[in-house]
Design a protein around this motif. Structure first.
Motif: not given
Length: 257
Positions: A128-130, A160-163, A166-167
């Motif tokens: 899985a990848r999110f 915030k790091d994910m967004l 774009a992680r």
């Protein structure tokens, strides 16, 4: 009901399958309507005790909303209308009378991540990848409600790091964040879901309903308005260029306008 979304009843369980494996189960407007109908069924049938959401195949749970539909957007109001429609779906899923379990394999991206976050319990395979990689793909943004879901589950820094970068989080990172209840091998997802739902079917329905409603009310108690953010981004040249680039499979060029 469209073949793109399959709803089956097995005893006290309602199973919903996003069934567009060739498109990584990207959601069409019709599929969203079918999901709302399934939630209506779970809410109205006292014999249904839990609902399971799955993606067809192993490559994806849901890889977002079908991007081709965004080509129709012309104004910021189109973005607001889309996010309002999404909020109805997410809110209805989160408020569903019965416990909801998302079984995730492969990509769980964009709107798929919102659907998973609105579910009560999430189990996933190690494949899985999110993520929500819109900063490098479409140039759109999330609604305040979806941002709240991610912050509620992942915390502000990780969100915030994910967004911003774009992680994509892998299954172990999502589990370490508390987002996943169980992580299993690829061939074990069915048995893992069954173990979770068997436990749920043993428990007091009203207690579980009150517990999940209390957590939901805590999340939305101070939810601010974010329409100005959505309007600004969805009306931008960057968003329209981003959609065209995504559909044409060419690199997007961002100007901040």
């Amino acid at each position: 009901m469209s073949d793109d979304l399959l709803v089956t009843r097995r005893g006290g369980l309602l199973h919903v399958t996003f069934n567009r494996p060739a498109q990584r189960n990207a959601m069409s407007w019709q599929m969203y309507e079918g999901l709302l109908a399934a939630i209506d069924q779970a809410d109205s049938d006292a014999d249904i005790r839990a609902m399971v959401l799955r993606g067809a195949g192993d490559e994806a749970f849901v890889a977002g909303t079908d991007i081709a539909q965004f080509a129709e957007f012309a104004t910021g109001q189109d973005g607001l209308d889309y996010e309002a429609r999404m909020q109805v779906v997410v809110d209805r899923l989160e408020a569903c009378r019965v416990p909801t379990v998302a079984g995730i394999s492969g990509y769980c991206v964009g709107a798929g991540l919102a659907l998973a976050a609105a579910s009560d319990i999430r189990v996933a395979t190690r494949t899985a990848r999110f993520g929500v990689p819109v900063a490098r793909t479409l140039g759109n943004c999330l609604s305040m409600n979806t941002c709240s879901l991610l912050v509620f589950h992942l915390g502000p820094s990780r969100t915030k790091d994910m967004l911003l970068r774009a992680r994509m989080l892998d299954a172990q990172q999502a589990a370490d964040a508390g987002f996943l209840a169980e992580v299993c091998q690829l061939g074990e997802l069915d048995s893992t879901i069954t173990a979770v739902t068997d436990r749920l079917l043993e428990h007091a329905p009203l207690t579980m309903w009150a517990s999940k409603q209390a957590v939901r009310r805590l999340r939305i108690a101070n939810l601010p308005d974010g329409d100005d953010l959505v309007r600004a981004v969805f009306s931008s040249h960057d968003f329209h260029r981003g959609v065209r680039a995504f559909v044409d499979k060419t690199p997007a060029e961002w100007t901040g306008s």
